[in-house]
Design an enzyme around this catalytic site. Structure first.
Site, short mmCIF file in Angstrom:
data_model
loop_
_atom_site.label_atom_id
_atom_site.label_comp_id
_atom_site.label_asym_id
_atom_site.label_seq_id
_atom_site.Cartn_x
_atom_site.Cartn_y
_atom_site.Cartn_z
N ASP A 130 -61.83 12.66 95.94
CA ASP A 130 -60.52 13.07 95.76
C ASP A 130 -60.46 14.56 96.08
O ASP A 130 -59.53 15.17 95.37
CB ASP A 130 -60.17 12.76 94.43
N CYS A 194 -44.55 -0.54 84.64
CA CYS A 194 -44.01 0.83 85.02
C CYS A 194 -42.77 1.26 84.13
O CYS A 194 -41.97 0.75 84.45
CB CYS A 194 -44.04 1.20 86.52
#
Length: 314
Positions: A130, A194
Protein backbone atom coordinates in the site's frame (compact mmCIF):
# COMPACT_ATOMS: atom_id res chain seq x y z
CA UNK A 1 5.21 -24.67 -11.47
CA UNK A 2 8.97 -24.72 -10.98
CA UNK A 3 10.98 -25.29 -7.83
CA UNK A 4 11.77 -21.58 -7.32
CA UNK A 5 8.11 -20.64 -7.46
CA UNK A 6 7.18 -23.35 -4.96
CA UNK A 7 9.93 -22.26 -2.58
CA UNK A 8 8.87 -18.61 -2.77
CA UNK A 9 5.24 -19.44 -2.07
CA UNK A 10 6.15 -21.82 0.73
CA UNK A 11 8.36 -19.31 2.49
CA UNK A 12 5.75 -16.56 2.28
CA UNK A 13 3.11 -18.89 3.68
CA UNK A 14 5.47 -19.80 6.50
CA UNK A 15 5.62 -16.14 7.57
CA UNK A 16 1.84 -15.72 7.54
CA UNK A 17 0.66 -15.12 3.99
CA UNK A 18 -2.71 -16.80 3.50
CA UNK A 19 -2.58 -16.64 -0.29
CA UNK A 20 0.31 -16.24 -2.74
CA UNK A 21 0.32 -16.04 -6.53
CA UNK A 22 2.60 -14.95 -9.35
CA UNK A 23 1.93 -12.96 -12.50
CA UNK A 24 3.96 -11.38 -15.24
CA UNK A 25 5.00 -7.77 -14.76
CA UNK A 26 3.42 -6.06 -17.74
CA UNK A 27 1.01 -3.30 -18.70
CA UNK A 28 -2.47 -3.06 -17.15
CA UNK A 29 -5.00 -4.12 -19.77
CA UNK A 30 -7.03 -1.47 -21.59
CA UNK A 31 -10.40 -2.34 -20.03
CA UNK A 32 -9.13 -2.04 -16.46
CA UNK A 33 -7.19 1.12 -17.23
CA UNK A 34 -10.23 2.80 -18.78
CA UNK A 35 -12.24 1.86 -15.69
CA UNK A 36 -9.64 3.49 -13.45
CA UNK A 37 -9.48 6.63 -15.60
CA UNK A 38 -13.28 6.91 -15.57
CA UNK A 39 -13.24 6.70 -11.76
CA UNK A 40 -10.77 9.59 -11.66
CA UNK A 41 -12.70 11.60 -14.26
CA UNK A 42 -15.83 11.38 -12.11
CA UNK A 43 -13.92 12.86 -9.16
CA UNK A 44 -14.53 9.78 -7.05
CA UNK A 45 -11.04 9.97 -5.55
CA UNK A 46 -12.26 13.06 -3.64
CA UNK A 47 -9.28 14.89 -2.14
CA UNK A 48 -6.72 12.19 -2.89
CA UNK A 49 -4.93 14.19 -5.56
CA UNK A 50 -2.00 11.78 -5.41
CA UNK A 51 -4.12 9.27 -7.30
CA UNK A 52 -3.43 11.38 -10.41
CA UNK A 53 0.32 11.13 -9.86
CA UNK A 54 2.65 8.58 -11.45
CA UNK A 55 0.03 7.37 -13.93
CA UNK A 56 2.68 5.81 -16.13
CA UNK A 57 3.81 3.61 -13.20
CA UNK A 58 0.22 2.72 -12.30
CA UNK A 59 -0.22 1.55 -15.88
CA UNK A 60 3.10 -0.32 -16.00
CA UNK A 61 4.64 -1.46 -12.67
CA UNK A 62 7.88 -2.39 -14.44
CA UNK A 63 8.77 1.30 -14.13
CA UNK A 64 9.17 0.75 -10.37
CA UNK A 65 12.17 -1.54 -10.81
CA UNK A 66 14.58 -1.65 -13.70
CA UNK A 67 14.37 -5.00 -15.46
CA UNK A 68 11.26 -6.18 -13.59
CA UNK A 69 9.84 -9.43 -14.92
CA UNK A 70 7.37 -10.75 -12.33
CA UNK A 71 4.99 -9.74 -9.58
CA UNK A 72 4.56 -11.97 -6.54
CA UNK A 73 1.23 -11.09 -4.94
CA UNK A 74 0.32 -12.17 -1.42
CA UNK A 75 -2.37 -11.50 1.15
CA UNK A 76 -2.30 -11.36 4.96
CA UNK A 77 -5.31 -11.48 7.27
CA UNK A 78 -5.88 -8.41 9.42
CA UNK A 79 -8.36 -10.04 11.75
CA UNK A 80 -7.01 -10.04 15.34
CA UNK A 81 -6.38 -13.49 16.81
CA UNK A 82 -8.86 -12.58 19.56
CA UNK A 83 -11.50 -11.34 17.13
CA UNK A 84 -14.19 -13.53 18.71
CA UNK A 85 -13.65 -11.79 22.06
CA UNK A 86 -13.71 -8.23 20.77
CA UNK A 87 -16.85 -6.26 21.54
CA UNK A 88 -16.44 -4.03 18.49
CA UNK A 89 -18.78 -1.06 18.14
CA UNK A 90 -17.64 -0.26 14.61
CA UNK A 91 -16.11 3.10 15.50
CA UNK A 92 -12.61 1.96 14.48
CA UNK A 93 -11.88 -0.10 11.37
CA UNK A 94 -10.81 -3.63 12.28
CA UNK A 95 -7.40 -3.47 10.61
CA UNK A 96 -6.49 -0.55 12.89
CA UNK A 97 -6.72 -2.82 15.94
CA UNK A 98 -3.39 -4.35 14.87
CA UNK A 99 0.05 -2.75 14.53
CA UNK A 100 0.59 -0.69 11.38
CA UNK A 101 0.37 -3.19 8.53
CA UNK A 102 2.94 -1.30 6.45
CA UNK A 103 5.55 -2.31 9.02
CA UNK A 104 4.62 -5.82 10.10
CA UNK A 105 3.95 -7.12 6.61
CA UNK A 106 7.32 -5.83 5.41
CA UNK A 107 8.94 -7.54 8.40
CA UNK A 108 7.17 -10.80 7.58
CA UNK A 109 8.21 -10.71 3.93
CA UNK A 110 11.82 -10.00 4.86
CA UNK A 111 11.70 -12.92 7.28
CA UNK A 112 10.95 -15.18 4.31
CA UNK A 113 14.62 -14.82 3.20
CA UNK A 114 13.68 -14.15 -0.40
CA UNK A 115 17.17 -12.79 -1.08
CA UNK A 116 18.29 -16.42 -1.25
CA UNK A 117 15.95 -16.92 -4.19
CA UNK A 118 15.63 -13.50 -5.82
CA UNK A 119 18.86 -11.63 -5.13
CA UNK A 120 19.38 -8.36 -3.27
CA UNK A 121 16.37 -6.45 -1.97
CA UNK A 122 16.25 -2.96 -3.46
CA UNK A 123 18.17 -4.02 -6.55
CA UNK A 124 16.56 -7.28 -7.68
CA UNK A 125 13.24 -7.06 -5.86
CA UNK A 126 11.09 -4.53 -4.05
CA UNK A 127 8.28 -4.86 -1.50
CA UNK A 128 5.12 -2.80 -1.99
CA UNK A 129 2.58 -2.65 0.85
CA UNK A 130 0.00 0.00 0.00
CA UNK A 131 3.00 2.26 -0.58
CA UNK A 132 3.52 2.37 -4.36
CA UNK A 133 1.27 3.48 -7.23
CA UNK A 134 0.10 -0.02 -8.13
CA UNK A 135 -3.40 -1.29 -8.91
CA UNK A 136 -3.08 -3.93 -6.19
CA UNK A 137 -6.36 -5.77 -6.57
CA UNK A 138 -5.98 -5.99 -10.34
CA UNK A 139 -2.58 -7.68 -10.02
CA UNK A 140 -3.79 -9.95 -7.22
CA UNK A 141 -6.60 -11.16 -9.45
CA UNK A 142 -4.13 -11.64 -12.32
CA UNK A 143 -1.98 -13.71 -9.97
CA UNK A 144 -4.94 -15.96 -9.17
CA UNK A 145 -5.52 -14.91 -5.56
CA UNK A 146 -9.22 -14.14 -5.95
CA UNK A 147 -11.95 -12.03 -7.52
CA UNK A 148 -12.87 -8.39 -6.97
CA UNK A 149 -16.13 -7.81 -5.16
CA UNK A 150 -18.82 -5.18 -5.42
CA UNK A 151 -17.17 -3.51 -2.42
CA UNK A 152 -13.99 -3.07 -4.46
CA UNK A 153 -12.05 -5.52 -2.29
CA UNK A 154 -10.28 -8.71 -3.30
CA UNK A 155 -12.27 -11.79 -2.24
CA UNK A 156 -10.09 -14.88 -1.69
CA UNK A 157 -11.85 -18.26 -1.80
CA UNK A 158 -12.10 -19.75 1.68
CA UNK A 159 -10.81 -16.54 3.23
CA UNK A 160 -12.92 -13.59 2.17
CA UNK A 161 -11.85 -9.97 1.85
CA UNK A 162 -10.58 -9.03 5.33
CA UNK A 163 -7.00 -8.96 4.09
CA UNK A 164 -4.10 -6.64 3.33
CA UNK A 165 -2.36 -7.09 -0.01
CA UNK A 166 1.37 -7.02 -0.68
CA UNK A 167 3.29 -7.11 -3.95
CA UNK A 168 6.90 -8.11 -4.52
CA UNK A 169 8.16 -6.91 -7.87
CA UNK A 170 11.24 -8.77 -9.03
CA UNK A 171 13.68 -8.96 -11.92
CA UNK A 172 13.56 -12.76 -11.69
CA UNK A 173 11.41 -14.31 -14.44
CA UNK A 174 8.91 -16.64 -12.76
CA UNK A 175 6.21 -18.90 -14.11
CA UNK A 176 2.86 -17.13 -13.82
CA UNK A 177 -0.26 -18.59 -12.23
CA UNK A 178 -3.60 -18.52 -14.01
CA UNK A 179 -5.70 -15.44 -13.37
CA UNK A 180 -8.77 -15.78 -11.16
CA UNK A 181 -12.01 -15.87 -13.10
CA UNK A 182 -15.45 -14.46 -12.35
CA UNK A 183 -16.99 -11.81 -10.16
CA UNK A 184 -18.78 -11.81 -6.83
CA UNK A 185 -22.40 -12.95 -6.60
CA UNK A 186 -23.67 -9.34 -6.32
CA UNK A 187 -25.68 -10.34 -3.25
CA UNK A 188 -25.82 -6.67 -2.24
CA UNK A 189 -24.72 -7.21 1.35
CA UNK A 190 -21.84 -4.73 1.06
CA UNK A 191 -24.03 -2.06 -0.54
CA UNK A 192 -26.69 -2.43 2.13
CA UNK A 193 -24.04 -2.19 4.84
CA UNK A 194 -22.68 1.14 3.58
CA UNK A 195 -24.35 3.90 5.63
CA UNK A 196 -23.65 6.60 3.03
CA UNK A 197 -24.31 4.77 -0.26
CA UNK A 198 -20.68 5.23 -1.28
CA UNK A 199 -20.69 1.83 -3.00
CA UNK A 200 -21.77 2.72 -6.56
CA UNK A 201 -21.93 0.98 -9.94
CA UNK A 202 -18.81 2.92 -10.92
CA UNK A 203 -16.76 2.05 -7.84
CA UNK A 204 -16.38 3.54 -4.37
CA UNK A 205 -17.23 7.25 -4.26
CA UNK A 206 -14.73 8.56 -1.73
CA UNK A 207 -16.70 11.79 -1.36
CA UNK A 208 -19.20 9.68 0.58
CA UNK A 209 -16.82 7.05 1.98
CA UNK A 210 -16.40 7.21 5.74
CA UNK A 211 -12.98 5.62 5.53
CA UNK A 212 -11.73 8.46 3.32
CA UNK A 213 -13.54 11.18 5.27
CA UNK A 214 -12.24 10.10 8.68
CA UNK A 215 -8.66 9.30 7.64
CA UNK A 216 -7.50 10.75 4.35
CA UNK A 217 -9.42 14.04 4.36
CA UNK A 218 -7.40 16.84 5.94
CA UNK A 219 -9.02 19.71 7.82
CA UNK A 220 -12.70 20.24 8.50
CA UNK A 221 -15.42 18.92 6.23
CA UNK A 222 -16.87 21.81 4.23
CA UNK A 223 -18.18 20.15 1.09
CA UNK A 224 -21.95 19.52 1.33
CA UNK A 225 -21.53 15.92 0.24
CA UNK A 226 -18.89 15.35 2.92
CA UNK A 227 -21.03 16.96 5.62
CA UNK A 228 -24.05 14.91 4.57
CA UNK A 229 -22.08 11.67 4.85
CA UNK A 230 -20.66 12.55 8.27
CA UNK A 231 -24.11 13.45 9.58
CA UNK A 232 -25.50 9.96 8.90
CA UNK A 233 -25.72 7.55 11.86
CA UNK A 234 -22.70 5.71 10.49
CA UNK A 235 -20.72 8.92 10.05
CA UNK A 236 -21.51 10.07 13.57
CA UNK A 237 -20.26 6.75 14.90
CA UNK A 238 -16.96 6.59 12.99
CA UNK A 239 -13.77 7.63 14.78
CA UNK A 240 -11.23 6.05 12.45
CA UNK A 241 -12.06 4.47 9.13
CA UNK A 242 -14.93 2.23 8.16
CA UNK A 243 -14.95 -1.38 6.99
CA UNK A 244 -18.68 -2.11 7.07
CA UNK A 245 -18.80 -3.03 3.38
CA UNK A 246 -15.86 -5.41 3.90
CA UNK A 247 -17.16 -7.01 7.10
CA UNK A 248 -20.59 -7.59 5.52
CA UNK A 249 -19.28 -9.89 2.78
CA UNK A 250 -20.74 -13.40 3.29
CA UNK A 251 -17.54 -14.88 1.85
CA UNK A 252 -15.53 -13.88 4.94
CA UNK A 253 -14.10 -16.66 7.08
CA UNK A 254 -13.71 -15.50 10.72
CA UNK A 255 -11.42 -18.44 11.46
CA UNK A 256 -8.64 -17.03 9.25
CA UNK A 257 -6.87 -14.57 11.51
CA UNK A 258 -3.50 -12.93 12.03
CA UNK A 259 -1.16 -13.81 14.89
CA UNK A 260 -1.76 -10.43 16.57
CA UNK A 261 -4.19 -9.70 19.36
CA UNK A 262 -6.11 -6.45 19.36
CA UNK A 263 -4.69 -3.30 20.91
CA UNK A 264 -6.72 -2.64 24.11
CA UNK A 265 -6.07 1.10 23.90
CA UNK A 266 -7.77 1.21 20.51
CA UNK A 267 -10.61 -1.22 21.26
CA UNK A 268 -11.65 0.94 24.21
CA UNK A 269 -11.23 4.26 22.39
CA UNK A 270 -14.08 6.74 22.93
CA UNK A 271 -14.75 10.20 21.55
CA UNK A 272 -14.50 11.83 24.97
CA UNK A 273 -11.19 10.10 25.67
CA UNK A 274 -9.78 11.39 22.39
CA UNK A 275 -10.49 15.02 23.23
CA UNK A 276 -8.51 14.67 26.45
CA UNK A 277 -5.38 13.37 24.71
CA UNK A 278 -2.37 15.71 24.52
CA UNK A 279 -0.03 15.70 21.49
CA UNK A 280 2.59 13.90 23.57
CA UNK A 281 0.11 11.25 24.71
CA UNK A 282 -1.12 10.78 21.15
CA UNK A 283 2.41 10.08 19.92
CA UNK A 284 3.04 7.64 22.76
CA UNK A 285 -0.30 5.81 22.72
CA UNK A 286 -0.54 5.32 18.97
CA UNK A 287 3.10 4.86 18.00
CA UNK A 288 3.36 2.01 15.50
CA UNK A 289 -0.41 1.91 14.86
CA UNK A 290 -2.51 2.95 11.84
CA UNK A 291 -4.17 5.64 14.02
CA UNK A 292 -1.05 7.79 13.64
CA UNK A 293 -2.00 8.39 10.00
CA UNK A 294 -4.97 10.58 10.86
CA UNK A 295 -2.93 12.81 13.20
CA UNK A 296 -4.33 14.18 16.44
CA UNK A 297 -6.22 17.04 14.80
CA UNK A 298 -8.04 14.63 12.49
CA UNK A 299 -8.91 12.25 15.31
CA UNK A 300 -10.24 15.13 17.39
CA UNK A 301 -12.34 16.34 14.44
CA UNK A 302 -13.91 12.89 14.19
CA UNK A 303 -14.48 12.79 17.95
CA UNK A 304 -16.16 16.21 17.97
CA UNK A 305 -18.50 15.03 15.23
CA UNK A 306 -19.48 12.04 17.36
CA UNK A 307 -19.94 14.10 20.54
CA UNK A 308 -21.91 16.84 18.77
CA UNK A 309 -24.18 14.15 17.38
CA UNK A 310 -24.67 12.62 20.84
CA UNK A 311 -25.53 15.96 22.42
CA UNK A 312 -28.02 16.79 19.67
CA UNK A 313 -29.79 13.48 20.17
CA UNK A 314 -30.22 13.98 23.93
Amino acid sequence: MGKAEDLIKGRLREVGAIAVGITEATTVNQEEWERFEAWLDKGMEAGMGYMHNHLAIRRDPRLLLNGAKSLICCAFSYLPADVSKIQSNGSVATYALLPDYHDWIRERVRAARLEELLGDEGTDWRICVDSAPILERYWAKRAGLGIIGRNGALIIPGVGCEVILCEIITTTPLEADSAAEGTCDECGACSRACPTQANTDNGIDCNRCLSYLTIEHRGEWTDKQHLKAMSTPGGKHSLFGCDRCIAACPMNNPDVTSSFTSNPVITSLSAKDILRISPEEFSKLFKGTPIKRVRLEGLCRNARNAIDSESKSE
